[in-house]
Motif scaffolding. Structure first.
Motif, PDB file in Angstrom:
ATOM      1  N   ASP A   6       0.825  -1.210   0.000  1.00 48.20           N
ATOM      2  CA  ASP A   6       0.000   0.000   0.000  1.00 48.20           C
ATOM      3  C   ASP A   6       0.857   1.258   0.000  1.00 48.20           C
ATOM      4  OD1 ASP A   6      -2.279  -1.575   0.043  1.00 48.20           O
ATOM      5  OD2 ASP A   6      -2.653  -1.286   2.190  1.00 48.20           O
ATOM      6  N   LEU A   7       1.898   1.275   0.838  1.00 43.72           N
ATOM      7  CA  LEU A   7       2.777   2.446   0.910  1.00 43.72           C
ATOM      8  C   LEU A   7       3.527   2.653  -0.394  1.00 43.72           C
ATOM      9  CD1 LEU A   7       4.192   2.211   4.533  1.00 43.72           C
ATOM     10  CD2 LEU A   7       2.576   3.878   3.638  1.00 43.72           C
ATOM     11  N   ALA A   8       3.938   1.582  -1.034  1.00 39.99           N
ATOM     12  CA  ALA A   8       4.621   1.701  -2.325  1.00 39.99           C
ATOM     13  C   ALA A   8       3.697   2.339  -3.356  1.00 39.99           C
ATOM     14  CB  ALA A   8       5.104   0.332  -2.798  1.00 39.99           C
ATOM     15  N   GLY A   9       2.428   1.965  -3.340  1.00 38.58           N
ATOM     16  CA  GLY A   9       1.461   2.558  -4.267  1.00 38.58           C
ATOM     17  C   GLY A   9       1.241   4.037  -4.009  1.00 38.58           C
ATOM     18  N   VAL A  10       1.126   4.403  -2.743  1.00 42.62           N
ATOM     19  CA  VAL A  10       0.946   5.815  -2.385  1.00 42.62           C
ATOM     20  C   VAL A  10       2.162   6.623  -2.797  1.00 42.62           C
ATOM     21  CG1 VAL A  10       0.770   7.412  -0.427  1.00 42.62           C
ATOM     22  CG2 VAL A  10      -0.679   5.384  -0.516  1.00 42.62           C
ATOM     23  N   THR A  11       3.342   6.099  -2.527  1.00 47.63           N
ATOM     24  CA  THR A  11       4.585   6.794  -2.881  1.00 47.63           C
ATOM     25  C   THR A  11       4.691   7.008  -4.385  1.00 47.63           C
ATOM     26  OG1 THR A  11       5.686   5.861  -0.955  1.00 47.63           O
ATOM     27  CG2 THR A  11       7.099   6.700  -2.700  1.00 47.63           C
TER      28      THR A  11
END
Length: 94
Positions: free
Chosen positions: A19-24
């Motif tokens: 999820d964090l990779a997608g947001v970044t």
């Protein structure tokens, strides 16, 4: 945004990482690095900001307080020097 981690198992952490990779990936291009200088004292401060609609950049007040020269670096490597910044608004009273 706040992320609280407590008692997370391996599967939960893997999902969070994805999820964090997608947001970044989505938000990354709108993040700028800021270097703010006070020429008379020699103080240099570093921070970050986010580009908003209309070319406005949102950052924290402490980066802009008592500075007279600001340099922005965009994620694509472009640099915006102080002479290209058309204005600054700070509400230091709140």
């Amino acid at each position: 945004m706040a992320i609280l981690l407590g008692g997370c198992g391996k599967d939960s952490l893997q999902s969070l990482e994805e999820d964090l990779a997608g947001v970044t990936k989505e938000a990354g291009p709108s993040v700028v690095s800021i270097m703010a200088k006070n020429e008379s004292s020699g103080e240099v401060k570093f921070g970050s900001g986010v580009i908003l609609n209309g070319g406005f950049i949102l950052t924290t007040e402490n980066i802009l307080t008592n500075t007279d020269n600001i340099t922005l670096k965009l994620q694509d490597g472009r640099v915006i020097n102080d002479d290209k910044i058309v204005g600054m608004f700070c509400d230091f009273e709140t």
